[in-house]
Design a protein around this motif. Structure first.
Motif, short mmCIF file in Angstrom:
data_model
loop_
_atom_site.label_atom_id
_atom_site.label_comp_id
_atom_site.label_asym_id
_atom_site.label_seq_id
_atom_site.Cartn_x
_atom_site.Cartn_y
_atom_site.Cartn_z
N ALA A 54 5.53 0.11 -3.45
CA ALA A 54 4.90 1.44 -3.41
C ALA A 54 5.05 2.05 -2.02
N CYS A 86 1.73 3.92 -7.93
CA CYS A 86 2.98 3.76 -8.69
C CYS A 86 3.09 4.76 -9.84
N ARG A 93 4.30 -2.84 -7.54
CA ARG A 93 3.34 -2.34 -6.54
C ARG A 93 3.73 -2.76 -5.12
N PRO A 127 9.10 3.58 -6.16
CA PRO A 127 8.79 2.14 -6.21
C PRO A 127 9.71 1.38 -7.16
#
Length: 261
Positions: free
Chosen positions: A42, A49, A39, A66
């Protein structure tokens, strides 16, 4: 050895590395660990994600961007493993091979999996923890990590690994500890004898008997690959003959049963 885990839920793997033998291995510097939170890489303020798969279908798929950024953050990319139900079955032999590497990176999937382009670009192998589907790639990654790290030199004494299940192609023998009598069941007398050679022979015989009963395909593979010494082969042959004799005796007993009530 270093384990680098790419995950959406680093707290799952963090907890494992913080306890028991693993924590001691980390303290000694034998094992190193890094969790990379996908994350953090991202592309939007919502830390998205996942997205719907092209072509339709249920569920969501982990996004390529990501994951790619997270993998690139590792630096020089070592051996990358993606945990997937469609991967090659993970085995003790593969664990031994991975334990010889300096570092492995494990990608933990979620939802319906990850974008195929990440697999094609970065992944060296896909591994499956078994013929079932998990909701958490972290769970499968920990299976691999647990099987591998304990084989790394100095984590566990070599003697403790010598006669475990799957070592030498056989399952482990039955084990007993105190009390000597539990619920009227006594520890086998031979284990109390102090005669090390007789104990060794008993344990080998029990390993053969258990493997023939529970995992006969391991015996077949071991014979085919020449894993067993002459003593073990003799015990296997005797065990197979005894099993065939028992089947024959049961068959004759069934034939003599009239079924009258």
């Amino acid at each position: 050895m270093k384990f680098t885990v790419l995950t959406l839920f680093p707290e799952i793997t963090d907890a494992y590395f913080a306890s028991s033998i693993m924590a001691k291995a980390l303290d000694k510097g034998i094992i190193r660990y890094r969790a990379v939170n996908i994350r953090d890489f991202a592309m939007d303020k919502h830390k998205t994600c996942d997205d719907a798969p092209y072509g339709g279908g249920p569920g969501m798929l982990m996004l390529a961007e990501p994951l790619s950024r997270a993998l690139e953050s590792v630096g020089v990319i070592p051996h990358v493993i993606y945990l997937s139900p469609s991967g090659r079955p993970f085995t003790q032999k593969r664990a031994q091979e991975l334990a010889a590497l300096e570092e492995i990176v494990l990608i933990c999937g979620r939802y319906e999996g990850i974008d195929q382009r990440i697999i094609d670009t970065y992944v060296d192998e896909e591994l499956s923890a078994g013929d079932y589907v998990l909701s958490s790639g972290e769970t499968a990654a920990l299976v691999v990590i647990d099987a591998v790290y304990r084989l790394v030199d100095k984590v566990i004494t070599a003697e403790s690994l010598d006669e475990e299940s799957f070592s030498g192609g056989l399952l482990e023998y039955p084990q007993y500890t105190r009390p000597e009598i539990f619920d009227t069941i006594k520890v086998p007398e031979i284990l109390l004898s102090g005669h090390h050679e007789n104990i060794r022979k008993w344990r080998l015989k029990k390993r053969v008997e258990k493997t023939l009963a529970v995992r006969p395909e391991l015996v077949e593979r071991g014979l085919r690959e020449g894993l067993f010494d002459a003593e073990t082969v003799k015990l296997i042959e005797e065990g197979i003959r005894n099993n065939e004799r028992d089947k024959s005796d049961r068959s004759r007993s069934d034939e003599g049963f009239t079924g009258q009530f």
